[in-house]
Design a protein around this motif. Structure first.
Motif, PDB file in Angstrom:
ATOM      1  N   LYS A 180      44.167  11.968  -8.132  1.00 18.69           N
ATOM      2  CA  LYS A 180      42.981  12.388  -8.865  1.00 18.69           C
ATOM      3  C   LYS A 180      43.236  13.596  -9.762  1.00 18.69           C
ATOM      4  CE  LYS A 180      39.567  10.606  -5.580  1.00 18.69           C
ATOM      5  NZ  LYS A 180      38.428  10.952  -4.698  1.00 18.69           N
ATOM      6  N   VAL A 181      44.291  14.360  -9.484  1.00 17.06           N
ATOM      7  CA  VAL A 181      44.560  15.553 -10.293  1.00 17.06           C
ATOM      8  C   VAL A 181      45.846  15.424 -11.099  1.00 17.06           C
ATOM      9  CG1 VAL A 181      43.342  17.030  -8.645  1.00 17.06           C
ATOM     10  CG2 VAL A 181      45.809  16.729  -8.415  1.00 17.06           C
ATOM     11  N   ASP A 182      46.456  14.252 -11.065  1.00 12.42           N
ATOM     12  CA  ASP A 182      47.773  14.087 -11.684  1.00 12.42           C
ATOM     13  C   ASP A 182      47.738  14.184 -13.203  1.00 12.42           C
ATOM     14  OD1 ASP A 182      50.663  13.329 -11.176  1.00 12.42           O
ATOM     15  OD2 ASP A 182      50.082  11.786 -12.634  1.00 12.42           O
ATOM     16  N   HIS A 183      46.581  13.969 -13.804  1.00 10.59           N
ATOM     17  CA  HIS A 183      46.488  13.978 -15.262  1.00 10.59           C
ATOM     18  C   HIS A 183      46.349  15.380 -15.838  1.00 10.59           C
ATOM     19  CE1 HIS A 183      42.460  14.254 -13.733  1.00 10.59           C
ATOM     20  NE2 HIS A 183      41.990  14.540 -14.931  1.00 10.59           N
ATOM     21  N   ILE A 184      46.085  16.382 -15.007  1.00  2.00           N
ATOM     22  CA  ILE A 184      45.920  17.749 -15.500  1.00  2.00           C
ATOM     23  C   ILE A 184      47.241  18.242 -16.069  1.00  2.00           C
ATOM     24  CG2 ILE A 184      45.398  20.131 -14.840  1.00  2.00           C
ATOM     25  CD1 ILE A 184      43.522  19.020 -12.731  1.00  2.00           C
ATOM     26  N   ALA A 197      41.516  17.342 -18.877  1.00  2.94           N
ATOM     27  CA  ALA A 197      42.947  17.033 -18.728  1.00  2.94           C
ATOM     28  C   ALA A 197      43.807  18.052 -19.457  1.00  2.94           C
ATOM     29  CB  ALA A 197      43.230  15.630 -19.254  1.00  2.94           C
ATOM     30  N   LYS A 198      43.203  18.783 -20.381  1.00  3.02           N
ATOM     31  CA  LYS A 198      43.936  19.786 -21.150  1.00  3.02           C
ATOM     32  C   LYS A 198      43.770  21.193 -20.579  1.00  3.02           C
ATOM     33  CE  LYS A 198      43.803  17.083 -25.394  1.00  3.02           C
ATOM     34  NZ  LYS A 198      43.424  17.017 -26.824  1.00  3.02           N
ATOM     35  N   PHE A 199      43.197  21.302 -19.383  1.00  2.00           N
ATOM     36  CA  PHE A 199      43.068  22.601 -18.726  1.00  2.00           C
ATOM     37  C   PHE A 199      44.470  23.070 -18.346  1.00  2.00           C
ATOM     38  CE2 PHE A 199      42.210  25.609 -15.357  1.00  2.00           C
ATOM     39  CZ  PHE A 199      41.011  26.213 -15.725  1.00  2.00           C
ATOM     40  N   SER A 200      44.947  24.107 -18.987  1.00  2.00           N
ATOM     41  CA  SER A 200      46.367  24.455 -18.880  1.00  2.00           C
ATOM     42  C   SER A 200      46.560  25.906 -18.464  1.00  2.00           C
ATOM     43  CB  SER A 200      47.074  24.200 -20.214  1.00  2.00           C
ATOM     44  OG  SER A 200      46.394  24.851 -21.274  1.00  2.00           O
ATOM     45  N   VAL A 201      47.555  26.110 -17.599  1.00  2.72           N
ATOM     46  CA  VAL A 201      47.863  27.433 -17.050  1.00  2.72           C
ATOM     47  C   VAL A 201      49.345  27.720 -17.251  1.00  2.72           C
ATOM     48  CG1 VAL A 201      47.970  28.845 -14.957  1.00  2.72           C
ATOM     49  CG2 VAL A 201      46.014  27.321 -15.344  1.00  2.72           C
ATOM     50  N   CYS A 202      49.654  28.953 -17.613  1.00  2.00           N
ATOM     51  CA  CYS A 202      51.044  29.368 -17.848  1.00  2.00           C
ATOM     52  C   CYS A 202      51.306  30.702 -17.161  1.00  2.00           C
ATOM     53  CB  CYS A 202      51.288  29.494 -19.352  1.00  2.00           C
ATOM     54  SG  CYS A 202      52.917  30.132 -19.808  1.00  2.00           S
ATOM     55  N   PHE A 203      52.465  30.808 -16.493  1.00  2.00           N
ATOM     56  CA  PHE A 203      52.908  32.052 -15.851  1.00  2.00           C
ATOM     57  C   PHE A 203      54.156  32.557 -16.581  1.00  2.00           C
ATOM     58  CE2 PHE A 203      50.731  29.691 -12.523  1.00  2.00           C
ATOM     59  CZ  PHE A 203      49.942  30.651 -11.905  1.00  2.00           C
ATOM     60  N   ASP A 204      54.110  33.782 -17.063  1.00  2.00           N
ATOM     61  CA  ASP A 204      55.250  34.400 -17.738  1.00  2.00           C
ATOM     62  C   ASP A 204      55.704  35.602 -16.924  1.00  2.00           C
ATOM     63  OD1 ASP A 204      56.581  36.387 -19.618  1.00  2.00           O
ATOM     64  OD2 ASP A 204      56.404  34.658 -20.954  1.00  2.00           O
ATOM     65  N   GLY A 205      56.970  35.604 -16.514  1.00  2.00           N
ATOM     66  CA  GLY A 205      57.475  36.641 -15.630  1.00  2.00           C
ATOM     67  C   GLY A 205      57.867  37.932 -16.302  1.00  2.00           C
ATOM     68  N   GLY A 206      57.637  38.038 -17.626  1.00  4.84           N
ATOM     69  CA  GLY A 206      57.940  39.289 -18.308  1.00  4.84           C
ATOM     70  C   GLY A 206      59.396  39.464 -18.664  1.00  4.84           C
ATOM     71  N   GLY A 207      60.192  38.389 -18.612  1.00  2.00           N
ATOM     72  CA  GLY A 207      61.604  38.483 -18.969  1.00  2.00           C
ATOM     73  C   GLY A 207      61.844  38.329 -20.446  1.00  2.00           C
ATOM     74  N   LYS A 208      63.131  38.236 -20.830  1.00  2.00           N
ATOM     75  CA  LYS A 208      63.449  38.158 -22.253  1.00  2.00           C
ATOM     76  C   LYS A 208      63.217  36.766 -22.822  1.00  2.00           C
ATOM     77  CE  LYS A 208      68.400  37.803 -21.137  1.00  2.00           C
ATOM     78  NZ  LYS A 208      69.701  38.487 -21.278  1.00  2.00           N
ATOM     79  N   LEU A 209      63.127  35.743 -21.960  1.00  2.00           N
ATOM     80  CA  LEU A 209      62.809  34.395 -22.432  1.00  2.00           C
ATOM     81  C   LEU A 209      61.327  34.134 -22.161  1.00  2.00           C
ATOM     82  CD1 LEU A 209      63.819  31.895 -23.779  1.00  2.00           C
ATOM     83  CD2 LEU A 209      64.546  31.010 -21.579  1.00  2.00           C
TER      84      LEU A 209
END
Length: 517
Positions: free
Chosen positions: A88-92, A133-145
């Protein structure tokens, strides 16, 4: 098992395309192990076109599927972690993270545990399947990439607080807090759209991230009609409610459902800072766009990672198996997909770099950031999408081969082929963007392109410099443009974009014109 068609495909939610059925595998943080890679290659061979495409969210698409993938195969994918155990959540949308999480020499925090925690939270809460389905989350660790500028509804960017202060936010009053602690800056609805969705000044400790994400999602659902086929984007819900109302309801949800955390948030875990602190942190995270390609030291002593160029983000099944074996032999048995449609092989001993480089070449791949194909980006084109006006994939490969044989590049150039104005393959302006169009010539319809040069404003493609260039004349035109750049640039460090921005459009056209096109 679910098997319905949708505009946003998943493993259990397929989408019809011009070239067959399209299925997408969510790869949280883009990390794949050997077993997963071999199963993917088998599925591509047995059900699809014998290849996979890496997307700009660091997940995988299997294209040209002509028959239903069997239940046993789908269950095998679930067992190996390639499909959610909760369909049920695979499309997110895939959860994005820094591709070098855990190995980046400058990162402030390894975000992989947070990716895992948010994925498990979504899986355990079936009602979140009603999110867009376009609800999107991103985690950035603060590194150079950095992946902070990749488009997402919610972006959490690690930062190190270097000055103590005592401030109070209207919704989340805070107390004093210590020096040099890692917090996550919370951006909502796009880090690059301050005129529409401002940085709201919220800083989270790592342990606060998942509950706050949950609250942001729950408030969205309270104001969304779950019967709608097309759910509104988060930015639409916030626009309707207003920022202050939305944040107030987020606080109320935390108060009701996470009381213990809520009391901590009033003390030290959620911080409000002035805008200039945010800007200092964001500047620190800026880096060369294709820093991930080539050979780079890891924070683990004696180990390196190698960024591999995937022409147009595509991998043949035999290359997938070869990369799996290479990683098992020289690395830690995993590869990492990037949102720039390339991949990383990690944990390679410095003493074995030469052997790995040879094997990469034997797979028909490159690791050079100045290889012209390292900067070629393309949507699926009209072979895979009815909206596209041109066959972008094949045109991009033809252009890449022509440029490789006619000039030597000593710097990275990003050339973006887009079959229509949706710009699915790349959301930001490239150095050069080629927008597919149909050209009518003597009662014949030809494929051609509008040519744009990227700049630093918010235009979708950049500045348009040429209109309706026939495909047959495109390679010679781009070769001429790149030669002029290499001849007229201030020095070898000046990028193509910096060079182009020094001139207005008439001046550029004069520089690029040797003969009429």
């Amino acid at each position: 098992m679910l098997s319905v068609f949708t505009a946003c495909p998943g493993l259990f939610y397929t989408t019809p395309a011009q070239d067959g059925i399209l299925s997408r595998l969510r790869i949280p943080a883009g990390i794949l192990n050997i077993e997963q890679l071999h199963l993917i290659a088998d599925i591509a061979d047995n059900y699809g076109g014998g290849y996979v495409d890496i997307t700009n969210r660091a997940n995988l698409q299997i294209r040209e599927i002509k028959q239903n993938i069997g239940v046993e195969i789908l269950q095998g994918l679930q067992t190996l972690g390639l499909g959610s155990i909760n369909p049920k959540v695979d499309h997110i949308r895939n959860i994005m993270a820094s591709p070098t999480a855990g190995i980046d020499t400058q990162e402030l925090i390894d975000v992989r545990p947070l990716v895992k925690a948010w994925d498990e939270y979504i899986t355990a809460n079936s009602h979140l399947g009603e999110l867009s389905a376009k609800f999107s989350v991103c985690f950035d660790g603060g590194g150079k990439l950095s992946v902070a500028k990749c488009p997402n509804d919610i972006t959490l960017v690690a930062t190190s607080i270097v000055e103590g202060c005592r401030e109070e936010h209207k919704f989340f009053p805070t107390g004093e807090w210590g020096l040099n602690k890692v917090y996550f800056i919370l951006y909502i609805c796009g880090i690059e759209s301050p005129e529409k969705f401002k940085n709201i000044g919220l800083y989270l400790k790592p342990e606060a991230c998942i509950p706050v994400l949950a609250a942001l999602a729950e408030v969205y659902l309270r104001h969304t009609d779950c019967t709608l086929l097309r759910k509104p984007r988060l930015r639409e819900v916030i626009s309707n409610l207003g920022w202050e109302n939305y944040l107030q309801q987020v606080q109320n949800y935390l108060h009701e459902h996470h009381w213990e955390l809520f009391t901590k948030l009033h003390n030290q875990d959620l911080i409000y800072q002035h805008q200039n602190a945010t800007l200092r942190s964001y500047e620190r995270n800026k880096n060369p766009k294709f820093y991930h390609l080539g050979i780079h030291r890891q924070k683990q002593s004696g180990l390196v990672y190698i960024g591999v160029v995937l022409p147009l983000g595509r991998l043949q099944s035999w290359q997938i198996r070869g990369l799996a074996n290479l990683s098992q032999k020289y690395g830690n048995g995993t590869i990492r997909l990037t949102p720039w449609q390339n991949l990383l092989i990690t944990d390679i001993s410095e003493s074995q770099i030469a052997e790995v480089k040879k094997e990469i070449h034997l797979l028909g791949l490159s690791y050079s950031a100045i290889n012209i194909k390292s900067g070629l980006v393309s949507c699926s084109g009209k072979r895979g999408c009815a909206a596209a006006a041109t066959d972008t994939k094949s045109h991009a490969l033809t252009l890449g081969e022509y440029l490789e044989s006619h000039l030597f590049l000593d710097s990275h150039i990003n050339i973006h082929f887009s079959g229509c104005a949706k710009s699915c393959a790349q959301r930001h302006p490239g150095d050069i963007t080629l927008l597919g169009v149909n050209i009518e010539v003597e009662n014949e319809t030809l494929e051609g392109y509008e040519v744009y040069l990227g700049n630093d404003n918010l235009q979708q493609f950049g500045r348009q410099i040429y209109d309706h260039v026939p495909l047959a004349k495109l390679p010679q035109l781009l070769a001429r443009m790149l030669r002029v750049y290499q001849t007229k640039r201030v020095n070898s460090q000046e990028s193509f974009r910096e060079f182009a921005n020094r001139y207005d459009i008439p001046e550029l056209k004069q520089l690029f014109t040797v003969q009429s096109i």
